[in-house]
Motif scaffolding. Structure first.
Motif, PDB file in Angstrom:
ATOM      1  N   UNK A 271       0.832  -1.201   0.000  1.00 28.75           N
ATOM      2  CA  UNK A 271       0.000   0.000   0.000  1.00 28.75           C
ATOM      3  C   UNK A 271       0.869   1.253   0.000  1.00 28.75           C
ATOM      4  N   UNK A 272       2.005   1.187   0.660  1.00 30.77           N
ATOM      5  CA  UNK A 272       3.017   2.241   0.671  1.00 30.77           C
ATOM      6  C   UNK A 272       4.386   1.582   0.596  1.00 30.77           C
ATOM      7  N   UNK A 273       5.359   2.323   0.089  1.00 30.71           N
ATOM      8  CA  UNK A 273       6.755   1.883   0.118  1.00 30.71           C
ATOM      9  C   UNK A 273       7.547   2.875   0.961  1.00 30.71           C
ATOM     10  N   UNK A 274       8.307   2.347   1.921  1.00 27.17           N
ATOM     11  CA  UNK A 274       9.153   3.171   2.786  1.00 27.17           C
ATOM     12  C   UNK A 274      10.592   3.145   2.278  1.00 27.17           C
ATOM     13  N   UNK A 275      11.221   4.320   2.242  1.00 25.17           N
ATOM     14  CA  UNK A 275      12.628   4.425   1.831  1.00 25.17           C
ATOM     15  C   UNK A 275      13.351   5.248   2.907  1.00 25.17           C
ATOM     16  N   UNK A 276      13.809   4.587   3.976  1.00 25.57           N
ATOM     17  CA  UNK A 276      14.392   5.296   5.111  1.00 25.57           C
ATOM     18  C   UNK A 276      15.906   5.529   4.999  1.00 25.57           C
ATOM     19  N   UNK A 277      16.417   5.649   3.800  1.00 28.54           N
ATOM     20  CA  UNK A 277      17.859   5.710   3.567  1.00 28.54           C
ATOM     21  C   UNK A 277      18.529   6.840   4.335  1.00 28.54           C
ATOM     22  N   UNK A 278      19.755   6.566   4.777  1.00 30.32           N
ATOM     23  CA  UNK A 278      20.578   7.606   5.386  1.00 30.32           C
ATOM     24  C   UNK A 278      21.256   8.452   4.312  1.00 30.32           C
ATOM     25  N   UNK A 279      21.486   7.856   3.144  1.00 30.40           N
ATOM     26  CA  UNK A 279      22.052   8.550   1.986  1.00 30.40           C
ATOM     27  C   UNK A 279      21.658   7.797   0.733  1.00 30.40           C
ATOM     28  N   UNK A 280      21.591   8.488  -0.394  1.00 28.19           N
ATOM     29  CA  UNK A 280      21.249   7.857  -1.674  1.00 28.19           C
ATOM     30  C   UNK A 280      21.880   8.651  -2.817  1.00 28.19           C
ATOM     31  N   UNK A 281      22.289   7.921  -3.859  1.00 27.76           N
ATOM     32  CA  UNK A 281      22.743   8.591  -5.069  1.00 27.76           C
ATOM     33  C   UNK A 281      21.576   9.004  -5.942  1.00 27.76           C
ATOM     34  N   UNK A 282      20.550   8.163  -5.998  1.00 23.37           N
ATOM     35  CA  UNK A 282      19.346   8.456  -6.779  1.00 23.37           C
ATOM     36  C   UNK A 282      18.101   7.907  -6.090  1.00 23.37           C
ATOM     37  N   UNK A 283      18.065   6.586  -5.890  1.00 24.51           N
ATOM     38  CA  UNK A 283      16.889   5.952  -5.302  1.00 24.51           C
ATOM     39  C   UNK A 283      15.986   5.357  -6.359  1.00 24.51           C
ATOM     40  N   UNK A 284      16.452   4.290  -7.025  1.00 18.95           N
ATOM     41  CA  UNK A 284      15.644   3.654  -8.064  1.00 18.95           C
ATOM     42  C   UNK A 284      14.356   3.072  -7.492  1.00 18.95           C
ATOM     43  N   UNK A 285      14.385   2.647  -6.246  1.00 16.73           N
ATOM     44  CA  UNK A 285      13.186   2.078  -5.624  1.00 16.73           C
ATOM     45  C   UNK A 285      12.056   3.103  -5.624  1.00 16.73           C
ATOM     46  N   UNK A 286      12.389   4.357  -5.347  1.00 17.85           N
ATOM     47  CA  UNK A 286      11.378   5.403  -5.351  1.00 17.85           C
ATOM     48  C   UNK A 286      10.722   5.513  -6.728  1.00 17.85           C
ATOM     49  N   UNK A 300      14.032  12.560   4.279  1.00 14.40           N
ATOM     50  CA  UNK A 300      14.090  13.944   3.820  1.00 14.40           C
ATOM     51  C   UNK A 300      15.491  14.247   3.288  1.00 14.40           C
ATOM     52  N   UNK A 301      15.785  13.646   2.127  1.00 14.88           N
ATOM     53  CA  UNK A 301      17.073  13.826   1.462  1.00 14.88           C
ATOM     54  C   UNK A 301      16.881  14.669   0.200  1.00 14.88           C
ATOM     55  N   UNK A 302      17.892  15.457  -0.126  1.00 15.53           N
ATOM     56  CA  UNK A 302      17.793  16.355  -1.280  1.00 15.53           C
ATOM     57  C   UNK A 302      17.549  15.590  -2.572  1.00 15.53           C
ATOM     58  N   UNK A 303      18.147  14.402  -2.691  1.00 20.69           N
ATOM     59  CA  UNK A 303      18.010  13.652  -3.931  1.00 20.69           C
ATOM     60  C   UNK A 303      16.563  13.203  -4.149  1.00 20.69           C
ATOM     61  N   UNK A 304      15.802  12.992  -3.075  1.00 22.26           N
ATOM     62  CA  UNK A 304      14.397  12.630  -3.228  1.00 22.26           C
ATOM     63  C   UNK A 304      13.545  13.859  -3.544  1.00 22.26           C
ATOM     64  N   UNK A 305      13.814  14.966  -2.868  1.00 20.04           N
ATOM     65  CA  UNK A 305      13.043  16.180  -3.159  1.00 20.04           C
ATOM     66  C   UNK A 305      13.351  16.702  -4.556  1.00 20.04           C
ATOM     67  N   UNK A 306      14.540  16.389  -5.086  1.00 22.26           N
ATOM     68  CA  UNK A 306      14.872  16.733  -6.476  1.00 22.26           C
ATOM     69  C   UNK A 306      13.880  16.099  -7.440  1.00 22.26           C
ATOM     70  N   UNK A 307      13.385  14.900  -7.088  1.00 16.88           N
ATOM     71  CA  UNK A 307      12.525  14.151  -7.995  1.00 16.88           C
ATOM     72  C   UNK A 307      11.034  14.272  -7.664  1.00 16.88           C
ATOM     73  N   UNK A 308      10.699  14.399  -6.386  1.00 10.49           N
ATOM     74  CA  UNK A 308       9.289  14.419  -5.995  1.00 10.49           C
ATOM     75  C   UNK A 308       8.791  15.798  -5.581  1.00 10.49           C
TER      76      UNK A 308
END
Length: 364
Positions: A271-286, A300-308
């Motif tokens: 129903x939801x996917x959690x991505x609790x990464x401490x760091x990520x280059x991109x995040x293909x799972x997202x 709340x990483x910059x690389x995720x807000x870059x995409x979402x």
């Protein structure tokens, strides 16, 4: 044109990296001959088709020149040089900093070969890395990162241009391979129907943040006792996570599936996917989750807000209480409406078009 794709290793921990290289190579000319070198591991472990594979079977100690292996480095480089000449390759794709350190010293004496180094995550740079890249003229060397956030960080550290190439998938082809919700839940042994399930996908390593996700999930059960958590992946922290599950009394509530080759087809079980990464280059799972129609709750990483952007549902990194509260809010919200907004912001069709165009430019 002969293209040589040189990877650090095969195996489940490197599956996402092989996916990215496969997507880049899919944009090469149909007439191009593509071969892959694996410095470690086996071709059967790659999980994707990376062309004809040569397995070097080298240890990390030997590749990094540790201990007595530093004395064997000239011989190893001579072997690489001869193999490169024999390959008749005119373009090399190098998987990150480790492969670059291994191959770039050899390439200084092979002026007809052009090189693209692809960074998939933050690199631990040392004092000699900038000089290593500067030893090749800009006409022969391109540095690429899989997100703008990563590209900006590397460009700052290296004081060199780094081209952002935000990895993407063909959304139509990706969705065509997805299991239905019923099929995916059956594959994972989950109850059918409305049982709420939070999913997570990734290597079982510290930087993925699954340890504190378990703590947050356990706290969320106080208000949502019917919730389930499934973590797909394998890695060095499996035993520690199993012990944490036992200590928190989560037996029967949390499923660690191990590595599954069909992981990318199973998102609709959640129903939801959690991505609790401490760091990520991109995040293909997202990207995969959103394309599958499942909203994501991520660090709340910059690389995720870059995409979402404003459509993202973010929680502070390594904050158990905040994540527990975020999980509770997520399962009170309309997942369909949130996914629709995240899909609109991610814009997978436009991202795939931009990625394809940028990848083709690497081969021109």
């Amino acid at each position: 044109m002969n293209i040589l794709n040189i990877m650090w290793a095969g195996g489940a921990p490197f599956a996402s990296i092989h996916k990215v290289h496969q997507q880049i190579l899919s944009q090469a000319s149909p007439s191009a001959e593509v071969k892959t070198w694996l410095l470690q591991g086996q071709g059967t472990e790659c999980g994707v088709d990376v062309g004809e594979v040569r397995e070097w079977q080298l240890s990390s100690a030997r590749l990094k020149g540790r201990h007595f292996w530093r004395f064997a480095r000239p011989l190893m480089r001579a072997r690489f040089r001869q193999a490169l000449v024999d390959s008749d390759a005119r373009l090399l794709l190098l998987d990150g900093m480790g492969v670059a350190r291994t191959l770039l010293p050899v390439l200084k004496s092979l002026p007809d070969i052009r090189v693209v180094v692809i960074f998939h995550g933050s690199a631990r740079l040392n004092a000699g890395d900038q000089a290593l890249f500067q030893a090749l003229p800009a006409s022969r060397l391109t540095l690429v990162a899989v997100s703008s956030t990563l590209a900006d960080s590397l460009a700052h550290d290296l004081q060199m241009p780094v081209t952002p190439l935000r990895s993407a998938f063909d959304p139509e082809a990706f969705r065509a391979e997805l299991f239905t919700r019923e099929q995916a839940r059956a594959r994972l042994g989950l109850p059918q129907g409305d049982t709420p399930v939070l999913g997570a996908v990734g290597r079982l390593v510290s930087e993925k943040g699954f340890g504190y996700l378990l703590d947050a999930f356990a706290a969320a059960l106080d208000t949502r006792p019917d919730l389930r958590l499934v973590i797909i992946g394998e890695g060095s922290k499996r035993t520690a996570l199993e012990q944490r599950i036992e200590a928190l009394g989560l037996h029967g509530k949390v499923l660690l599936t191990g590595h599954l080759n069909e992981a990318a087809q199973l998102y609709r079980a959640f129903d939801w996917v959690a991505i609790p990464s401490l760091e990520e280059g991109l995040g293909l799972v997202m990207q995969e989750a959103v394309m599958a129609g499942v909203p994501v709750l991520c660090s709340d990483l910059e690389v995720f807000s870059e995409q979402l952007g404003s459509a993202g549902w973010y929680a502070p990194v390594n904050d158990t209480q905040a994540w527990s509260e975020a999980i509770d809010r997520a399962f009170s919200a309309s997942s369909r409406a949130i996914n629709a907004e995240q899909y609109r912001m991610l814009a997978p069709d436009e991202a795939w078009s931009s990625f394809s165009q940028a990848a083709r430019a690497l081969f021109s």
